[in-house]
Design an enzyme around this catalytic site. Structure first.
Site, PDB file in Angstrom:
ATOM      1  CG  ASP A 120      -1.879  -1.120   1.287  1.00  0.00           C
ATOM      2  OD1 ASP A 120      -2.180  -1.667   0.217  1.00  0.00           O
ATOM      3  OD2 ASP A 120      -2.339  -1.447   2.393  1.00  0.00           O
TER       4      ASP A 120
HETATM    5  N1  URA Z   1      -1.201  -5.932   3.861  1.00  0.00           N
HETATM    6  C1  URA Z   1      -1.696  -4.677   3.902  1.00  0.00           C
HETATM    7  O1  URA Z   1      -2.732  -4.429   4.510  1.00  0.00           O
HETATM    8  N2  URA Z   1      -1.031  -3.714   3.242  1.00  0.00           N
HETATM    9  C2  URA Z   1       0.134  -3.927   2.594  1.00  0.00           C
HETATM   10  O2  URA Z   1       0.716  -2.990   2.038  1.00  0.00           O
HETATM   11  C3  URA Z   1       0.642  -5.225   2.570  1.00  0.00           C
HETATM   12  C4  URA Z   1      -0.044  -6.225   3.202  1.00  0.00           C
END
Ligand code: URA
Length: 265
Positions: A120
């Protein structure tokens, strides 16, 4: 130049090279393991046993074999790890002009480079890039169960019972999560430092979580399912790779051992 010929930059990088490096790059064994194969007399170059550790080979000309099996240098693909900082999207271009990881990696020098999976925008940590689509598929395919380790700063302190629920699997809106590993980490645990650089904020906790699935926002959703909002999230391990020897916002090439571990998956 035909499509199968290596590009000029690959010639520069690989010719000539030490035999143990050649073997490690080809995924036969680690550098040390390759030296052991050589000293054991199991390696030949053009049919002649070579046990001298300083020996060099030209991968484009010489025929290298281990126990009589010809070994070829892996395809000349590029593999690198980026320490993704906060605020960058995992994409190679964004038509809205937002900051994306493409600006942090040398994609001009290595055409075809792409990220393996995604983090993310507000997640930091290990993001693998490669030009090798097959290797990326192997890393990401659910049947290969490649484990990823995350460190999450959460609001509130999960109880032992809540952590056990996480380990067994929690209900998400797209189905139950698979069993995973989950434990509380201390503020000075090395793995926690990235999410609590100024120490643990009051009323928060750090959870270390290993999962082998890769659903969207999975870690955030799993922790939300046990009642703890993720404030910061960081990935420090991806399969055989560890986020070491690289600063935030920077990248490094994988070592021969790391490449061999990925190619062996
Ligand atoms: N899980 C998440 O919630 N975000 C990420 O960036 C990676 C794994």
């Amino acid at each position: 130049m035909t499509p199968s010929e290596p590009k000029a930059q690959e010639f520069e990088r690989i010719v000539p090279m030490r035999l143990q490096r050649f073997l490690a790059r080809a995924g036969v064994a680690s550098r040390r393991g390759s030296e052991n194969l050589m000293t054991a007399g199991r390696v030949t170059v053009n049919g002649v046993v070579v046990s001298e550790l300083g020996s060099k080979v030209d991968p484009l000309v010489d025929e290298v074999a281990v126990d009589g099996q010809v070994v070829r240098l892996s395809d000349g693909h590029t593999y690198l790890m980026l320490y993704k900082p906060r605020g960058y999207l995992t994409t190679m271009s964004d038509d809205r002009g937002r900051a994306c990881v493409a600006s942090l990696v040398p994609h001009d020098r290595y055409p075809g480079l792409f990220p393996v999976g995604r983090l993310d925008g507000d997640t930091t940590g290990l993001l693998l890039f490669t030009t090798n689509g097959d290797a990326a598929q192997r890393m990401l395919h659910p049947s290969h169960h490649v484990w990823k380790h995350y460190v999450a700063l959460v609001r509130g302190v999960p109880t032992a019972e809540q952590l056990e629920r996480l380990r067994k699997g929690v209900r998400l809106d797209d189905g139950m999560s698979e069993p995973c590993e989950a434990r509380l980490l201390s503020a000075d645990d090395a793995a926690s430092v990235a999410v609590v650089p100024e120490g643990m904020p009051y009323g928060h906790a750090v959870v270390g979580l290993s999962i082998h699935e890769g659903r969207k926002h999975q870690v955030k959703r799993m922790l939300a399912a046990i009642g703890h909002e993720v404030v910061r999230l960081h990935r420090d391990e991806f399969g055989p790779l560890r986020l070491t020897s690289v600063q935030p916002g920077c990248w490094r090439m994988l070592t021969d051992e790391e490449r061999a571990a990925i190619e062996a998956l």
